[in-house]
Structure formats: C-alpha cells, structure tokens
Enzyme design. Structure first.
Site, PDB file in Angstrom:
ATOM      1  N   ASN A  83       0.855  -1.185   0.000  1.00 49.64           N
ATOM      2  CA  ASN A  83       0.000   0.000   0.000  1.00 49.64           C
ATOM      3  C   ASN A  83       0.894   1.239   0.000  1.00 49.64           C
ATOM      4  OD1 ASN A  83      -2.427  -1.526   0.255  1.00 49.64           O
ATOM      5  ND2 ASN A  83      -2.021  -1.749   2.428  1.00 49.64           N
ATOM      6  N   GLY A  89      -4.607   2.832   1.590  1.00 49.04           N
ATOM      7  CA  GLY A  89      -4.706   1.996   2.774  1.00 49.04           C
ATOM      8  C   GLY A  89      -3.440   1.913   3.598  1.00 49.04           C
ATOM      9  N   SER A  91      -1.225   2.644   6.469  1.00 49.87           N
ATOM     10  CA  SER A  91      -1.445   3.243   7.785  1.00 49.87           C
ATOM     11  C   SER A  91      -0.151   3.361   8.588  1.00 49.87           C
ATOM     12  CB  SER A  91      -2.490   2.443   8.572  1.00 49.87           C
ATOM     13  OG  SER A  91      -2.067   1.116   8.751  1.00 49.87           O
ATOM     14  N   HIS A  96       6.467  -1.738   3.569  1.00 54.47           N
ATOM     15  CA  HIS A  96       6.361  -3.142   3.949  1.00 54.47           C
ATOM     16  C   HIS A  96       5.490  -3.873   2.943  1.00 54.47           C
ATOM     17  CE1 HIS A  96       3.049  -1.004   5.942  1.00 54.47           C
ATOM     18  NE2 HIS A  96       2.370  -2.143   5.930  1.00 54.47           N
TER      19      HIS A  96
END
Length: 110
Positions: A83, A89, A91, A96
């Site tokens: 993401n 998305g 956060s 990662h």
C-alpha cells in the site's frame, strides 16, 4: 513503529530476519496467514524508493515468496500487497509487503 520493532524496542512476533529485512506476524490479520515483510532501511513508502533500492525491493519479494513456501501457501496461491499512501490503505509509513494466504481472495480487492 516498524523501526522500533526492527530495533527490538517494540514487541512483535518475528518469523524471519536477515541483514536487510525482517518479517513479523500482523497484529490484525486479514487472512489465516498475514505476515509483514519489512526492510531494515527506513523508506516511508514505495514512492520514496530509488534505483539504489532495487536490490532491497527484490529482497522483500524474494523473502515473501520464501515465507509463502514455508507456510505451504505456494500450492494454492497467496497475495502480496504494498500500500502506498493513505488513500491506498497505508497506515504505517514504513515500506512493507503484506503476505496473505490461507483463504480465497477476490478481484478487485478492497
């Protein structure tokens, strides 16, 4: 947060480590297998990666595939997700790769 985890200053369940990446179990799994493969080098997102990071980006995916094989996900399939940005998305702003498997996934996601 991931920098603190990699430095062992925050708790996480490690499933893999080498000199470039670490992999942990996701705290809020979205599938029976949900791992996060994290580079030790801090990059806020894929957007921040440069040509010099190409070997590291490849390492993230190679480790994800290795972990998928170890968990028996390679026979039925698995999903890898990166993401990039809050609208997508993301956060936690440390690059990662999500490795998800153990259930059927649908397209399009989300």
């Amino acid at each position: 947060m991931f920098c603190r985890i990699i430095e062992r200053r925050a708790a996480a369940k490690f499933v893999y480590e080498d000199d470039q990446v670490a992999a942990i179990e996701d705290l809020h799994p979205q599938a029976p297998v949900h791992l996060l493969v994290i580079p030790r080098k801090h990059l806020a997102s894929l957007q921040d990666a440069s040509a010099e990071d190409e070997p590291l980006l490849g390492r993230l995916l190679t480790v994800a595939a290795q972990l998928a094989r170890q968990r028996g996900l390679d026979s039925k399939g698995y999903r890898t997700i990166v993401n990039t940005g809050s609208s997508a998305g993301q956060s936690v702003f440390h690059l990662h790769v999500h490795l998800l498997g153990g259930r059927a996934f649908h397209w399009p996601p989300g």
